[in-house]
Design a protein around this motif. Structure first.
Motif, short mmCIF file in Angstrom:
data_model
loop_
_atom_site.label_atom_id
_atom_site.label_comp_id
_atom_site.label_asym_id
_atom_site.label_seq_id
_atom_site.Cartn_x
_atom_site.Cartn_y
_atom_site.Cartn_z
N GLU A 1 -20.12 -114.11 56.25
CA GLU A 1 -19.76 -115.53 56.20
C GLU A 1 -18.64 -115.85 57.18
N LEU B 1 -20.14 -115.88 60.73
CA LEU B 1 -20.91 -117.09 61.02
C LEU B 1 -20.00 -118.27 61.31
N ARG C 1 -21.04 -119.71 66.00
CA ARG C 1 -21.98 -120.76 65.62
C ARG C 1 -23.36 -120.58 66.25
N ASP C 2 -23.47 -119.67 67.22
CA ASP C 2 -24.76 -119.44 67.84
C ASP C 2 -25.59 -118.41 67.08
N SER D 1 -27.23 -117.25 63.13
CA SER D 1 -27.56 -117.68 61.78
C SER D 1 -28.02 -116.48 60.98
N GLY E 1 -24.64 -117.45 53.99
CA GLY E 1 -24.95 -118.50 54.94
C GLY E 1 -26.20 -119.22 54.47
N TRP E 2 -27.18 -119.38 55.38
CA TRP E 2 -28.47 -119.96 55.00
C TRP E 2 -29.53 -118.88 54.84
N LEU F 1 -28.73 -111.00 61.24
CA LEU F 1 -28.23 -112.19 61.91
C LEU F 1 -29.05 -112.43 63.16
N ARG G 1 -29.54 -114.55 66.79
CA ARG G 1 -28.87 -115.36 67.80
C ARG G 1 -29.80 -116.49 68.25
N GLN G 2 -29.27 -117.69 68.22
CA GLN G 2 -30.10 -118.86 68.55
C GLN G 2 -30.49 -118.85 70.04
#
Length: 431
Positions: free
Chosen positions: A371, A374, A378-379, A381, A406-407, A428, A430-431
């Motif tokens: 948490e 994250l 911010r990139d 999730s 997180g989500w 996790l 990466r966007q």
């Protein structure tokens, strides 16, 4: 050695560890060097007594009404061998090396005690300060989870699928009754030690020397499988240590692609070279702590952070560690985990994944770290770790703890639920 001599030795070793606050493995080794007349069977039996005491130190002390090393050793023997006071007295009759038995009142209290009436931390065999942390981390079943940490562990192995098959290794280890692991696809297990016995030295077997298998807890094997590395991918094992997960990842990738094994500590990394050679793992490249990894920036399909931690999940094997652990050590590890995650994040390519693994059961080292990460990155999730379990082991039961982070969802493996050492896994993206 007769039983009395083994009891006296166990008391001496436990007194040494308590007085000098040193790892029990060091105390056992030093005792063996100073008492070379003791055979390997004697040393194994003494070690079993010592470890049994350390696994259940608080509950034995509460039941006996006395937590001296002498009282705890007798409590462990009566518990593990299912002996009452009369049977113990008969076993030691005429043994001139036997220490004085605990008082009749202590023995009577031990026999009549009801551990369910003990305080929660005593039932869990934890220091008082850790009880709340375990409750926070493991929920309403935290006492049962902690009690399972006090059992003797099995000996687990991972078959190297690049050189052998599980059936071949089972045949090679047939004298030791190795059986397929319950969950890990390439896992094998030899049952926990009973009484004064010992696990076989499987590393002396030809199958081990030929690279057919590695010693690795089933939980560690599962964590490596959850990473989901595929043939042809580029994977960075950022805290590779001795290389157990690097080897598992490389075999799961069928020798295709590349596993980059890195660790900031050259001493931890040192064993990996021989292990890679023995396993014939041609798709592992080892990077020393002085190497610049800039060529790997934003280029990895998967990055694994098997972070340094307190090791609370391994207390079946290292029970003395829980009595030496401090709150400041947890805080120190949490800071190191944040540093490792931040340093590893740069290597994940867009769309790639970062797998965070610990062998801890403490939320402060697990979900809290994800948490916090994250919030800083911010990139990224949080991903769906139960989906990773279903993909890696589609036929395996869902024997884990799942929690929202997180989500996404992270997993915790425990001796009680999974039958393995304790491990935490979070994915996790990466966007």
């Amino acid at each position: 050695m007769r039983l009395g001599g083994r009891i006296a030795a166990a008391i001496e070793i436990l007194t040494d560890t308590a007085t000098r606050r040193r790892p029990v493995a060091d105390a056992l080794k030093d005792w063996g060097l100073a008492h070379r007349f003791a055979g390997s069977g004697d040393r194994a039996a003494i070690g079993n007594i010592v470890y049994d005491v350390l696994r259940r130190r608080r509950s034995y002390g509460w039941r006996m009404g006395n937590d001296s090393p002498r009282a705890l050793v007798f409590a462990a023997l009566m518990d593990s061998e299912n002996l009452d006071a009369e049977a113990m007295l008969a076993a030691l009759e005429g043994d001139r090396f036997a220490p004085e038995m605990p008082s009749a009142a202590d023995l009577q209290r031990f026999a009549a005690s009801d551990i369910t009436q003990a305080p929660a931390a005593v039932r869990a065999d934890l220091p008082d300060w850790l009880a709340k942390a375990f409750e926070t981390s493991l929920g309403e079943d935290w006492i049962a989870e902690a009690e399972a940490m006090s059992a003797r562990p099995p000996l687990d192995m991972r078959v190297n699928s690049q050189l052998s098959t599980r059936d071949q290794v089972i045949e090679a280890l047939s004298p030791f009754n190795a059986v397929p692991a319950a969950l890990a696809p390439q896992g094998l297990r030899i049952a926990p030690i009973v009484g004064g016995g010992r696990h076989p030295n499987v590393q002396a077997e030809g199958a081990f020397q030929k690279g057919w298998f590695e010693i690795q807890d089933e939980g560690s094997q599962i964590a490596a499988a959850l990473v989901g590395a595929r043939p042809g991918e580029q994977v960075l094992d950022f805290c590779a240590g001795a290389g157990g997960k690097s080897l598992a990842l490389a075999a799961g990738m069928e020798g295709q692609g590349m596993v980059h094994a890195y660790d900031a500590d050259k001493q931890r990394l040192a064993p990996i070279y021989e292990r890679v050679k023995r396993a014939e793992a041609s798709n592992i490249t080892v990077h020393g702590p002085r190497e610049d990894l800039f060529e790997l920036d934003a280029a990895m399909d998967r990055v694994v952070v098997d972070a340094p931690c307190t090791g609370t999940g391994t207390w079946r094997r290292r029970p003395d560690a829980k009595w030496r652990l401090s709150a400041s050590a947890v805080d120190k590890r949490a800071a190191e985990q944040d540093t490792a995650l931040d340093a590893a994040a740069r290597f994940v390519k867009p769309g790639g994944t970062l797998a965070y693994i610990t062998c801890s059961l403490l939320r402060a080292e697990n979900a809290d770290r994800i948490e916090a990460f994250l919030q800083r990155h911010r990139d990224f999730s949080a991903g769906d770790s139960p989906a990773a379990w279903a993909e890696a082991m589609p036929d395996a039961p869902k024997s884990y703890r799942a929690e929202t982070v997180g989500w996404g969802t992270a997993l915790t493996l425990t001796p009680r639920l999974t039958g393995t050492d304790g491990f935490f896994f979070a994915k996790l993206v990466r966007q």
